[in-house]
Design a protein around this motif. Sequence first.
Motif, mmCIF file in Angstrom:
data_model
loop_
_atom_site.group_PDB
_atom_site.id
_atom_site.type_symbol
_atom_site.label_atom_id
_atom_site.label_comp_id
_atom_site.label_asym_id
_atom_site.label_seq_id
_atom_site.Cartn_x
_atom_site.Cartn_y
_atom_site.Cartn_z
ATOM 1 N N VAL A 198 0.856 -1.182 0.000
ATOM 2 C CA VAL A 198 0.000 0.000 0.000
ATOM 3 C C VAL A 198 0.894 1.234 0.000
ATOM 4 C CG1 VAL A 198 -1.943 -1.120 1.162
ATOM 5 C CG2 VAL A 198 -0.159 -0.016 2.538
ATOM 6 N N PRO A 199 0.343 2.406 -0.333
ATOM 7 C CA PRO A 199 1.186 3.618 -0.373
ATOM 8 C C PRO A 199 1.589 4.100 1.013
ATOM 9 C CG PRO A 199 -1.096 4.136 -0.934
ATOM 10 C CD PRO A 199 -1.015 2.642 -0.813
ATOM 11 N N GLY A 200 2.441 5.127 1.043
ATOM 12 C CA GLY A 200 2.986 5.648 2.284
ATOM 13 C C GLY A 200 2.029 6.542 3.045
ATOM 14 N N LEU A 201 2.467 6.974 4.204
ATOM 15 C CA LEU A 201 1.632 7.641 5.188
ATOM 16 C C LEU A 201 0.928 8.884 4.645
ATOM 17 C CD1 LEU A 201 0.800 7.661 8.203
ATOM 18 C CD2 LEU A 201 2.854 9.014 8.661
ATOM 19 N N ARG A 202 1.548 9.624 3.731
ATOM 20 C CA ARG A 202 0.987 10.885 3.277
ATOM 21 C C ARG A 202 -0.054 10.716 2.171
ATOM 22 N NH1 ARG A 202 6.607 11.464 3.322
ATOM 23 N NH2 ARG A 202 7.436 12.721 5.036
ATOM 24 N N HIS A 203 -0.216 9.521 1.672
ATOM 25 C CA HIS A 203 -1.128 9.298 0.547
ATOM 26 C C HIS A 203 -2.583 9.465 0.981
ATOM 27 C CE1 HIS A 203 -3.065 7.247 -2.857
ATOM 28 N NE2 HIS A 203 -1.932 7.441 -3.516
ATOM 29 N N ALA A 204 -3.401 9.975 0.082
ATOM 30 C CA ALA A 204 -4.800 10.249 0.406
ATOM 31 C C ALA A 204 -5.594 8.987 0.710
ATOM 32 C CB ALA A 204 -5.457 11.001 -0.753
ATOM 33 N N ASP A 205 -5.130 7.821 0.277
ATOM 34 C CA ASP A 205 -5.867 6.579 0.517
ATOM 35 C C ASP A 205 -5.600 5.979 1.900
ATOM 36 O OD1 ASP A 205 -7.236 6.482 -1.856
ATOM 37 O OD2 ASP A 205 -5.766 5.236 -2.898
ATOM 38 N N VAL A 206 -4.637 6.499 2.628
ATOM 39 C CA VAL A 206 -4.264 5.871 3.900
ATOM 40 C C VAL A 206 -5.397 5.890 4.932
ATOM 41 C CG1 VAL A 206 -2.748 6.112 5.924
ATOM 42 C CG2 VAL A 206 -1.786 6.009 3.628
ATOM 43 N N PRO A 207 -6.123 6.992 5.129
ATOM 44 C CA PRO A 207 -7.241 6.921 6.080
ATOM 45 C C PRO A 207 -8.251 5.835 5.721
ATOM 46 C CG PRO A 207 -6.739 9.197 5.573
ATOM 47 C CD PRO A 207 -5.940 8.371 4.615
ATOM 48 N N GLY A 208 -8.547 5.673 4.435
ATOM 49 C CA GLY A 208 -9.468 4.622 4.022
ATOM 50 C C GLY A 208 -8.912 3.241 4.278
ATOM 51 N N LEU A 209 -7.623 3.048 4.059
ATOM 52 C CA LEU A 209 -7.004 1.750 4.327
ATOM 53 C C LEU A 209 -7.007 1.441 5.817
ATOM 54 C CD1 LEU A 209 -4.089 2.064 1.765
ATOM 55 C CD2 LEU A 209 -5.880 0.302 1.705
ATOM 56 N N ASP A 210 -6.755 2.443 6.652
ATOM 57 C CA ASP A 210 -6.832 2.226 8.096
ATOM 58 C C ASP A 210 -8.254 1.863 8.516
ATOM 59 O OD1 ASP A 210 -4.179 2.653 8.509
ATOM 60 O OD2 ASP A 210 -4.387 4.605 9.470
ATOM 61 N N LEU A 211 -9.241 2.535 7.929
ATOM 62 C CA LEU A 211 -10.635 2.215 8.244
ATOM 63 C C LEU A 211 -10.983 0.819 7.761
ATOM 64 C CD1 LEU A 211 -13.381 3.044 9.336
ATOM 65 C CD2 LEU A 211 -13.872 4.122 7.130
ATOM 66 N N LEU A 212 -10.508 0.441 6.593
ATOM 67 C CA LEU A 212 -10.758 -0.905 6.076
ATOM 68 C C LEU A 212 -10.175 -1.964 7.008
ATOM 69 C CD1 LEU A 212 -11.782 -2.738 3.799
ATOM 70 C CD2 LEU A 212 -9.576 -2.368 2.635
ATOM 71 N N ALA A 213 -8.957 -1.727 7.504
ATOM 72 C CA ALA A 213 -8.357 -2.671 8.449
ATOM 73 C C ALA A 213 -9.194 -2.794 9.713
ATOM 74 C CB ALA A 213 -6.928 -2.237 8.791
#
Length: 852
Positions: free
Chosen positions: A268-283
Amino acid sequence: MPASLISAADQRMLDNLWAQPVHRTVLPNGLTLLVQADDGAPVASVQIWVKTGSIHEDRLLGSGVSHFLEHMLFKGTTNRAGRDISATLQAHGGQVNAYTSFERTVYYVDLPAVHADIGLEVLGDMVLNSTLPADEFVKERDVILREIAMVQDEPDQRLGENLFATACREHPHKYPIIGYKDVFSSLTRDDLLGYYRARYVPNNLTVVVAGDVDPAAVAAKVAAVFGSAPRGRLAPVVVAPEPPQIAPRESHLHEDVELTRAALSWHVPGLRHADVPGLDLLAAVLGHGDSSILWQSLREKKRLVHSIDAHCWTPADGGVFNIYFTCEPDKRAAAERAVRRELDAAAAKGFAPALLRKAVRQLVVGEINSRKTVSGRAGRLGSAEVCAGDLGFGRAFFARLGALKSSDLQRLIRQYLNPSALTAVSLNPLAAAPAAATAKPRAKAAVGGEPITLPNGARLLLLPASGLPNLHLRLLFEGGPLHEPADRRGVTALLATLLTRDTTKRSAAAVAGAIEEVGGAFYPFSGNNSFGLAVEVLPADLDRGLALLTEALTGPAFKAATLDIERDAQLAELKQDQDDVVTFARKLIRRRFFDGHPFAVDATGEADGLKALKPADLRALWKRLGVAGNAVLVASGDFDPKKLAPRLKALLAKLPKGRAPQRPAPFAAPAARDLVEQRACEQAVVFDAFPGPGLLESDQTVAEVVDELFSGMSSRLFERVREEKGLAYFVRSSRIVGVNTGMFALYAGTAPATADAVRAEFDAELARVRAGKVTKAELDRCRTRLKAGRRMGLQTNAARAMHAGLNLLLGQPLETPEDYDARIDAVTAADVKTFVRARLRPEARVRLVVRP
């Protein structure tokens, strides 16, 4: 505008966090300073974040030079000898430590706020002026070589290293932070010096201070300590990017382990990427807690796994989305297929709004909880500045999080968690290996044995397990709150601590140096019913460990100066406990429940009693409790019983004769009463406490099952209070267990306005169980969790020694996991009903609410 997934109340709490001012200053030499003042407690955390880790080692990649350097910075500076670094900080009540990760190295000390300047002086001296002494280089290299060997004894560590080595082909995440043994061994002192001079420069440092401090005074002190250091020529380090993964990868190891551990991973992309909040929510939706999708499907319904969770790990420049699980080896493939089916179903059908809101709440609570202490607050500031590159990262993260929709998560599954990008790794029992696989089996660890009673009454238990290069010695004595003078509460914990410090032969620093030199551990422990010492070393270092243990028993010095240092640390711990509302409430219900009984105060004691202590008090308690008839010594790990037994018998023979202390009479049931305590806090904590069994009482096993029945995210209590009604942030049961005395409690964290509603749910759940309405499925869940937990909890030599030693010390039978299984399986629904009716009665209840 679509409604946010973050409630208005939760948003206000987050806004309050972010509203706390942070003073950010950049010195002329490039050093960044962050200060956040908080006068909630007279403590502070001083941290130095160095923007260098194992991925920045350039030509030394795979050597672990970053980690090696972290160790060496404690070995001396141009202004201080190595021994003076920790001694100075400890003398001022400080707790110092450091860690190395892939992308940073952090040095930190938590201490009374009045001594924050000392923390800055010492840590600054370490970071800027270390000398990396040649003799210490040789000794510390040997220590880390032992650490590398010991790391390989941890199944979870081996699984993690296998995961990164398989998932990463180019990125330096594929190298272990500690390094490879052969590459590490080739490092020279010049390599360390060169790396230190290149990377430890002011313009690569961030200093973080949080706590009861004056920002202007801190800024002046930082300028004085760090300002004269020149800006360095910080050459960029090229970190190889990881190419896109276009096909599945897998690696399955087979060793002498009891359970299969597996990980499914995607880049997955790094911490600053816009998709990270969604990936954290998915987890969080998929795998945070017992009510999560994967837990409910694979564990509760399909019974494929013992545990399963999901986590999105996102450092600055690219991470991995992981699903971890443990299972029986013959179910691993089925579990992997079941995970894939759940991902495909979620991608197709989406997620219910309630699931999204629950997961967002978990993330909000996690963000709040990470700031409970000054150390936690400083850590969050450092992470935002160094890893995310912006102090506003948290606000931006939660703004994106709140705006997410089910369709966003569906897209993320399709984009990132697709089958072609999967990396699957596992660690499995040897019996599950393909026929062609061969491996040297590890000896199965014993969990029981025949104790040996010496002529002086001391008891010895040998638990050999020759497969792992690890040896643990644990010496236990009965003691704790029941055996302390009423005006010296907490003395047992201090006694145990001072036994590991000065002796008549060595200073405290020399003791620490002797054990750390061989990469071992020598530490105290104390609790409700016991105290003692533990030594853990590699088998080749037995002589060193045994010498330290012998000197502690036969020649403790109990120096006044050391007592002052350790007493201050224990007093600081009491103060920190006061800061946390849940810990405060837990201690208060104990005090009110056991009113007048020794168990009213836990092992950490009371401030007045600790302040009154003198070395003579420690000597008197040691004389009374440190006798042969009160001693149990357990050896667990890699040793030859025929060779070790005579040496341990000789050690125990040095103890003076004497009997175990007489136990006070059991505690009578308290008078039922309702109590309210007001303090400065946002939430309310509710406790309902009842008399519980002691260790030796006949319904102790039933109490374990009942405790499990009311706990965990799959419990009916949690489902009702947290999931269905949203009344509490957390809810479960807990126990305080003595030999012949105990307390059983239900507790929850809730809003002040809903405290009465939570208590009503407590009453309703207890009434349900008293009526015999516990289902077979509920009992099966409890049994499974308890039995799996026992096995997972006895994996290490330290855990096995503690478990067996306590049983022997306190008069319980030594048992195998199978014996434990039989005890748990013998508990029936009728037993549970009888227990709750007899023990958890309103007439014997002490009810406490701590609220604003």
